[in-house]
Design a protein around this motif. Structure first.
Motif, PDB file in Angstrom:
ATOM      1  N   LEU A 106       5.913  18.956   8.379  1.00 41.30           N
ATOM      2  CA  LEU A 106       5.191  18.437   9.517  1.00 41.30           C
ATOM      3  C   LEU A 106       4.344  17.371   9.294  1.00 41.30           C
ATOM      4  CD1 LEU A 106       3.586  22.079  10.291  1.00 41.30           C
ATOM      5  CD2 LEU A 106       5.023  20.950  11.660  1.00 41.30           C
ATOM      6  N   ILE A 107       3.759  16.945   8.137  1.00 45.16           N
ATOM      7  CA  ILE A 107       3.391  15.760   8.035  1.00 45.16           C
ATOM      8  C   ILE A 107       4.207  14.663   7.855  1.00 45.16           C
ATOM      9  CG2 ILE A 107       2.161  14.183   6.109  1.00 45.16           C
ATOM     10  CD1 ILE A 107       0.863  16.852   4.836  1.00 45.16           C
ATOM     11  N   GLU A 108       5.396  14.730   7.426  1.00 46.87           N
ATOM     12  CA  GLU A 108       6.566  13.783   7.742  1.00 46.87           C
ATOM     13  C   GLU A 108       6.918  13.374   9.069  1.00 46.87           C
ATOM     14  OE1 GLU A 108      11.309  13.035   6.259  1.00 46.87           O
ATOM     15  OE2 GLU A 108       9.907  14.428   5.189  1.00 46.87           O
ATOM     16  N   LEU A 109       6.801  14.720   9.949  1.00 46.42           N
ATOM     17  CA  LEU A 109       7.146  14.345  11.381  1.00 46.42           C
ATOM     18  C   LEU A 109       5.925  13.487  11.705  1.00 46.42           C
ATOM     19  CD1 LEU A 109       8.262  14.996  13.997  1.00 46.42           C
ATOM     20  CD2 LEU A 109       7.083  17.232  14.127  1.00 46.42           C
ATOM     21  N   GLY A 110       4.819  13.659  11.502  1.00 46.16           N
ATOM     22  CA  GLY A 110       3.601  12.727  12.107  1.00 46.16           C
ATOM     23  C   GLY A 110       3.842  11.503  11.534  1.00 46.16           C
ATOM     24  N   ALA A 111       4.147  11.117  10.251  1.00 50.69           N
ATOM     25  CA  ALA A 111       4.286   9.756   9.691  1.00 50.69           C
ATOM     26  C   ALA A 111       5.707   9.085  10.370  1.00 50.69           C
ATOM     27  CB  ALA A 111       4.789   9.838   8.195  1.00 50.69           C
ATOM     28  N   ARG A 112       6.671   9.786  10.860  1.00 50.75           N
ATOM     29  CA  ARG A 112       7.877   9.271  11.419  1.00 50.75           C
ATOM     30  C   ARG A 112       7.473   8.820  13.095  1.00 50.75           C
ATOM     31  NH1 ARG A 112      11.728   8.523   8.272  1.00 50.75           N
ATOM     32  NH2 ARG A 112      12.083  10.061   6.457  1.00 50.75           N
ATOM     33  N   ARG A 171       0.811  -1.118  -0.033  1.00 55.23           N
ATOM     34  CA  ARG A 171       0.012  -0.073  -0.047  1.00 55.23           C
ATOM     35  C   ARG A 171       0.948   1.176   0.187  1.00 55.23           C
ATOM     36  NH1 ARG A 171      -3.600  -1.473   5.262  1.00 55.23           N
ATOM     37  NH2 ARG A 171      -4.017  -3.957   4.674  1.00 55.23           N
ATOM     38  N   ILE A 172       0.787   2.200  -0.918  1.00 49.58           N
ATOM     39  CA  ILE A 172       1.621   3.319  -1.071  1.00 49.58           C
ATOM     40  C   ILE A 172       0.479   4.483  -1.177  1.00 49.58           C
ATOM     41  CG2 ILE A 172       2.917   4.493  -2.421  1.00 49.58           C
ATOM     42  CD1 ILE A 172       3.858   2.118  -3.769  1.00 49.58           C
ATOM     43  N   GLY A 173       0.762   5.525  -0.219  1.00 48.74           N
ATOM     44  CA  GLY A 173      -0.009   6.614   0.228  1.00 48.74           C
ATOM     45  C   GLY A 173       0.780   7.896  -0.375  1.00 48.74           C
ATOM     46  N   ILE A 223       4.846   6.128   2.453  1.00 52.89           N
ATOM     47  CA  ILE A 223       4.285   7.305   2.391  1.00 52.89           C
ATOM     48  C   ILE A 223       5.236   8.278   1.625  1.00 52.89           C
ATOM     49  CG2 ILE A 223       3.560   9.119   3.590  1.00 52.89           C
ATOM     50  CD1 ILE A 223       2.600   7.449   5.962  1.00 52.89           C
ATOM     51  N   ILE A 224       4.673   8.999   0.547  1.00 55.05           N
ATOM     52  CA  ILE A 224       5.379  10.016  -0.169  1.00 55.05           C
ATOM     53  C   ILE A 224       4.525  11.358   0.174  1.00 55.05           C
ATOM     54  CG2 ILE A 224       5.888  10.799  -2.440  1.00 55.05           C
ATOM     55  CD1 ILE A 224       5.622   8.089  -3.491  1.00 55.05           C
ATOM     56  N   VAL A 225       5.287  12.266   0.664  1.00 50.03           N
ATOM     57  CA  VAL A 225       4.526  13.499   1.281  1.00 50.03           C
ATOM     58  C   VAL A 225       5.078  14.403   0.265  1.00 50.03           C
ATOM     59  CG1 VAL A 225       4.501  15.422   3.000  1.00 50.03           C
ATOM     60  CG2 VAL A 225       5.119  12.848   3.485  1.00 50.03           C
ATOM     61  N   ARG A 226       3.745  15.189  -0.182  1.00 48.93           N
ATOM     62  CA  ARG A 226       3.874  16.307  -1.338  1.00 48.93           C
ATOM     63  C   ARG A 226       3.374  17.650  -0.726  1.00 48.93           C
ATOM     64  NH1 ARG A 226      -0.569  18.122  -3.193  1.00 48.93           N
ATOM     65  NH2 ARG A 226      -2.483  16.756  -3.017  1.00 48.93           N
ATOM     66  N   HIS A 236       8.667   3.089   4.944  1.00 53.37           N
ATOM     67  CA  HIS A 236       9.192   3.786   4.094  1.00 53.37           C
ATOM     68  C   HIS A 236       8.491   5.420   3.726  1.00 53.37           C
ATOM     69  CE1 HIS A 236      11.989   5.549   1.035  1.00 53.37           C
ATOM     70  NE2 HIS A 236      10.937   5.438   0.174  1.00 53.37           N
ATOM     71  N   ILE A 237       9.380   6.669   4.157  1.00 53.88           N
ATOM     72  CA  ILE A 237       8.821   7.713   4.073  1.00 53.88           C
ATOM     73  C   ILE A 237       9.812   8.536   3.216  1.00 53.88           C
ATOM     74  CG2 ILE A 237       8.033   9.624   5.264  1.00 53.88           C
ATOM     75  CD1 ILE A 237       7.752   7.966   7.813  1.00 53.88           C
ATOM     76  N   GLU A 238       9.253   9.471   2.276  1.00 53.63           N
ATOM     77  CA  GLU A 238       9.911  10.311   1.554  1.00 53.63           C
ATOM     78  C   GLU A 238       9.131  11.335   1.069  1.00 53.63           C
ATOM     79  OE1 GLU A 238      10.596   9.177  -2.817  1.00 53.63           O
ATOM     80  OE2 GLU A 238      10.081   7.488  -2.205  1.00 53.63           O
ATOM     81  N   THR A 239       9.862  12.467   0.748  1.00 56.12           N
ATOM     82  CA  THR A 239       9.021  13.941   0.422  1.00 56.12           C
ATOM     83  C   THR A 239       9.345  14.266  -1.016  1.00 56.12           C
ATOM     84  OG1 THR A 239       9.263  14.786   2.706  1.00 56.12           O
ATOM     85  CG2 THR A 239       8.836  16.175   0.920  1.00 56.12           C
ATOM     86  N   VAL A 240       8.277  14.411  -1.785  1.00 60.68           N
ATOM     87  CA  VAL A 240       8.554  14.720  -3.054  1.00 60.68           C
ATOM     88  C   VAL A 240       7.351  15.853  -3.249  1.00 60.68           C
ATOM     89  CG1 VAL A 240       8.206  14.344  -5.568  1.00 60.68           C
ATOM     90  CG2 VAL A 240       9.136  12.535  -4.063  1.00 60.68           C
TER      91      VAL A 240
END
Length: 921
Positions: free
Chosen positions: A849-855, A801-803, A830-833, A866-870
């Motif tokens: 901030l979203i990435e902080l919550g995911a971590r 599942r990829i979000g 999770i890919i944060v945009r 796995h978490i990354e930001t694009v």
């Protein structure tokens, strides 16, 4: 007084054009800061109360919270605060302009010295100006208590306002009244609107003048002054051509004076000789008596009058006709029937043996009923060169004193617009004369006509006494009938409204309003789908735009009041479905008066901290506005599983209809036992069944797995939306089989519901496009994701599942962190945009901030690995699909649904082309 230390300032002004968070009706909302006056109530301000009451004595009539006249004055004497004073002064200023309004309230914002001042209005321009002038007046009257020994009347600062400019209330008030009169409807338009409002017919002003829409959608009619939607344009043209009108009336055997149409002055003299003196000279297509000269007895008088008549003629033609002696009568004919008759008397004064003609005119114009043009029931007498010459012809000069009882005419024509007066003669006219007037209106073809009669006595047959019809007028004024100078007023607007809305016809169309934190758009689309299948021409507003009869006519966020009014203006629409968002309610109110069905899906924390809404309870009060707008014969469809929504039942004037996912809800059971309605979910061996309950009747609607929008019953949020839509449709009169058909034909495809659970497949990867931007929506979407692979056998490797996750930048920091944490519970990757519009945030700030919550979720044992930001939305979309394998699920939380969808299709086409090339090789 210190104007900087002791001054009220307006921080913000909002105009609510319908029911709103603060009031049931249209209102002005001022956010005012009273500064240091927070420590100084009115009883501590020297001379303030006395001076305020002297300037506005009508404040004695204000009851305030005391419930009796003088209540507000008591509050002033006891001590109240400046914000409260501004409210009452604004109301009183409107009353001085003729706008009777008593609704108002003043409440603290929670910040020291800052208040919400809310008061009703009849005209938004007048209401807004009243608030501004009220603040200036209060500032002008405030005296610093330290200067009490220096000043006793509230003028210690040299009579300056908050801006330091000299302030003279009498001058400012006069300017305010002039503006009020300029923007107000004329007496004729206002009379029709008063009658329409008394019948509960909704209306909208379509321009700054007198063009008004009565009714809604397909049931609408329009008026402009006394011209209506059914007024024939051809009839108006005929009435405007006086020579043609005379010929048509004469051919019908109606009494009219002989006439001739000319363009040159000498032709006018020859025509006058042929017709026979005395004659009348007037413009062929003029109005309001401009350029009309009567009782001309020789060629020189005709020559003298010709120029002005020619100047007033739009087409350059002048009419010469025989002069009929007698009194001037206006017969008003509506729908072919006489409804009122007024005798019109030219502008004049009556000598008192003391005052000159000039002084008598001034005294006459001092009558408060007289104003400029048509702004009041009588028009001020204007002393023109023609008036001076007429007075001189009667043997007087303007500075001479006429004998007591002597009538001195200042105009020959009896038009109200030139200062004339009217005497009601409705019940005195001879039946033959009434027949002639009604026949004249029919010959010309006007639905509303003003027939000008000149005859010795309207009580005698005009064919026997002499006289006739000198003019037929389109768009005749009503004020001579509604406000006669002498006699009883006639309610002439009643037959006009009867003509537009015959008894038994409706002026409204059904309105269903849908609100909630999540699901509004989908539920609105479901309701629109049901009624479109019935054959209704549905007008729908949503965050995607305005849809009229299935066609998207405006693409934008259209969930506000302006969009609702646009739908109600559309003459094709016979059913309206409005998505109502929190922002529109706080900005302008609903934009319409009431909705027949209100649907509230849920209330959850979202958009908090904006426009003074800081708690979820306050947010619920905002969304409750549509429930408060339900009439007694309407319905509120409420979510029984949400405590905040369920509490709204107390605010509903109509019936409450529940929907619930819980099979054994005691509140619903008791409600239905008493004959109430509800939509419930029954679980059985064959699946979950949506059931409509009405008293003891139980009517199955559909199994959830048969509804495409529910993804085989796995998308419980869409099950809930379908239940709410079914309840709303049932309340709005839809048959059960049409409700079933509408829900079964509603699919979550991009083309039917763009951006709402759109499922596609790219290279074997299942991709869902959805507008999910807050924590409650993510929780519901995550629940669906958790159920999505329930059908996959346990022996098969579980798909990934990829979000791709984002939210709007105007959310609170904690909301963004919570969104990331919730997403971390349901997705492996999770890919944060970020959205294209950052809404005040710096690039990367929202994503961080979203990435902080995911971590945090990852560290707490959440599903995410796995978490990354694009940051770019299209790049993030490509990254999400690229990381997936066939059989995986990618969920895209989108902002620009169209661009993302196009990118997905292009991605799929490129892959197909590549596969075909490999196959060839």
């Amino acid at each position: 007084m210190s104007e900087k230390l002791f001054a009220v300032t307006i921080q913000e002004t909002r105009i609510y054009r319908g029911p709103n968070y603060f009031s049931y009706g249209p209102a002005v909302h001022l956010t005012v800061d009273i500064g240091r006056l927070e420590q100084f109530p009115t009883d501590t301000l020297p001379g303030f109360t006395d001076e305020l009451i002297r300037l506005l004595p009508g404040l004695h009539d204000h009851q305030c919270s005391r419930g009796h006249d003088g209540g507000f004055v008591e509050r002033l004497i006891e001590g109240t605060w400046a914000g409260h004073v501004v409210e009452h002064v604004a109301l009183e200023l409107q009353r001085t302009a003729g706008h009777e309004m008593t609704r108002g309230k003043t409440r603290s914002t929670g910040a020291t010295g800052v208040y919400n001042v809310i008061y009703g209005y009849l005209d938004e321009t007048v209401g807004s100006l009243a608030g501004q002038l009220a603040v200036r007046l209060v500032n002008d009257l405030v005296v610093d208590p330290a200067t009490v020994g220096q000043a006793a009347t509230g003028q210690a600062a040299g009579n300056q306002g908050a801006e330091g400019e000299p302030f003279d209330f009498a001058t400012e008030h006069e300017a305010f009244l002039r503006t009020s009169q300029r923007v107000a409807f004329g007496p004729s338009t206002q009379a029709i609107l008063d009658e329409a409002m008394s019948r509960d017919i909704p209306w909208q002003r379509l321009n700054s003048a007198s063009l008004v829409q009565l009714g809604q959608g397909v049931n609408q009619q329009r008026i402009r002054a006394t011209m209506t939607s059914i007024t024939s344009s051809l009839a108006v043209d005929i009435a405007s051509d006086k020579e043609l009108t005379n010929r048509l009336l004469a051919s019908a055997g109606l009494p009219v004076p002989g006439s001739a149409m000319v363009r040159e002055v000498e032709d006018a003299v020859r025509a006058a000789r042929r017709i026979g003196y005395p004659v009348v000279v007037k413009p062929l297509d003029g109005n309001h008596g401009r350029g009309v000269a009567i009782n001309l007895r020789d060629g020189d008088e005709v020559r003298a009058a010709f120029g002005e008549a020619y100047d007033q003629s739009r087409r350059g033609y002048v009419l010469v006709e025989a002069f009929i002696t007698g009194r001037d009568y206006r017969v008003l004919v509506v729908g072919g029937n006489m409804v009122a008759i007024a005798e019109r008397v030219p502008a004049h004064v009556i000598g008192d043996g003391t005052h000159t003609v000039d002084e008598l005119v001034e005294l006459t114009n001092a009558d408060p009923r007289r104003g400029v043009g048509h702004e009041k029931v009588l028009t001020r007498i204007e002393v023109t060169d023609g008036a001076v010459a007429l007075v001189r012809a009667q043997g007087f000069e303007m500075d001479q004193v006429p004998p007591k009882g002597e009538t001195v005419k200042l105009a020959l024509t009896a038009n109200m617009s030139t200062g004339g007066i009217s005497i009601d003669r409705t019940f005195e006219a001879h039946p033959d004369n009434v027949d002639i007037a009604e026949e004249a209106a029919r010959v010309v073809g006007l639905d509303i006509a003003g027939i000008d009669f000149i005859c010795p006595d309207i009580t005698q047959p005009v064919r026997e006494t002499g006289g006739g019809i000198c003019e037929v007028n389109a768009a005749p004024g009503f004020r001579m009938h509604t406000h006669p100078t002498i006699g009883e007023p006639q309610f002439v607007s009643k037959p006009v409204v009867d003509l537009l809305f015959p008894p038994g016809t409706s002026s409204r169309i059904p309105i269903v309003a849908v609100t909630g934190t999540n699901g509004k758009t989908t539920c609105s689309r479901m309701i629109a789908r049901i009624f479109k299948s019935i054959g209704k021409k549905v007008g729908m507003t949503s965050t995607d735009g305005i849809v009229i009869d299935g066609r998207l006519i405006i693409k934008s966020d259209a969930s506000g009041p302006k969009s609702a009014r646009m739908v109600l203006q559309n003459p094709r629409v016979d059913f309206a479905v409005f998505e109502v968002a929190r922002g529109g309610i706080l900005r302008e109110g609903l934009g319409y008066g009431r909705n027949d069905v209100a649907v509230v899906l849920n209330v959850a924390p979202d958009h908090l901290g904006l426009r003074g809404i800081d708690t979820v309870e306050q947010l619920a009060k905002v969304k409750q506005v549509i429930v408060e707008a339900v009439p007694k014969n309407g319905s509120a469809v409420l979510n029984a599983d949400d405590e905040l929504v369920a509490a709204m039942r107390k605010a509903c004037s109509g019936e409450v209809v529940w929907f619930s996912l819980e099979p054994d809800n005691r509140m619903i059971t008791d409600h239905c036992r008493r004959g109430g309605k509800a939509v419930i979910l029954e679980r059985g061996e064959l699946g979950d069944l949506i059931v409509l309950v009405h008293g003891r009747r139980r009517m199955p609607l559909a199994y959830t797995h048969l509804l495409p929008a529910t993804f085989n019953g796995k998308a419980m949020f869409n099950v809930q939306n379908a239940m709410a839509a079914a309840a709303a449709a049932y309340c709005a009169g839809a048959p059960l089989h049409d409700i079933r058909a509408g829900l079964r034909s509603f699919t979550p495809s991009y083309y039917q519901a763009p951006g709402r659970m759109n499922l596609t497949e790219v290279q074997g990867v299942k991709v869902i496009v959805d507008y999910c931007h807050n924590v409650p929506a993510m929780a519901a979407l995550g629940d669906f994701v958790d159920r999505f692979f329930d059908d996959v056998p346990a022996t098969v490797e579980r798909p990934q599942r990829i979000g791709v996750v984002a939210t709007a930048g105007d959310r609170r920091d904690q909301d963004m962190i919570d969104l990331g944490r919730e997403a971390g519970r349901h997705f492996d990757t999770i890919i944060v945009r970020e959205d294209e519009r950052l809404r005040g945030r710096k690039p990367g700030e929202t994503a961080a901030l979203i990435e902080l919550g995911a971590r945090e979720a990852q560290a707490g044992g959440g599903r995410v690995r796995h978490i990354e930001t694009v940051l770019d939305e299209i790049d993030a979309t490509r990254a999400g699909v690229a990381q997936a394998n066939p059989g995986d699920l990618v969920v895209l939380c989108v902002d620009r649904a169209r661009e993302v969808w196009d990118a997905l299709q292009a991605f799929g086409h490129v892959a197909q082309a590549g596969a075909a090339k490999d196959e060839q090789n």
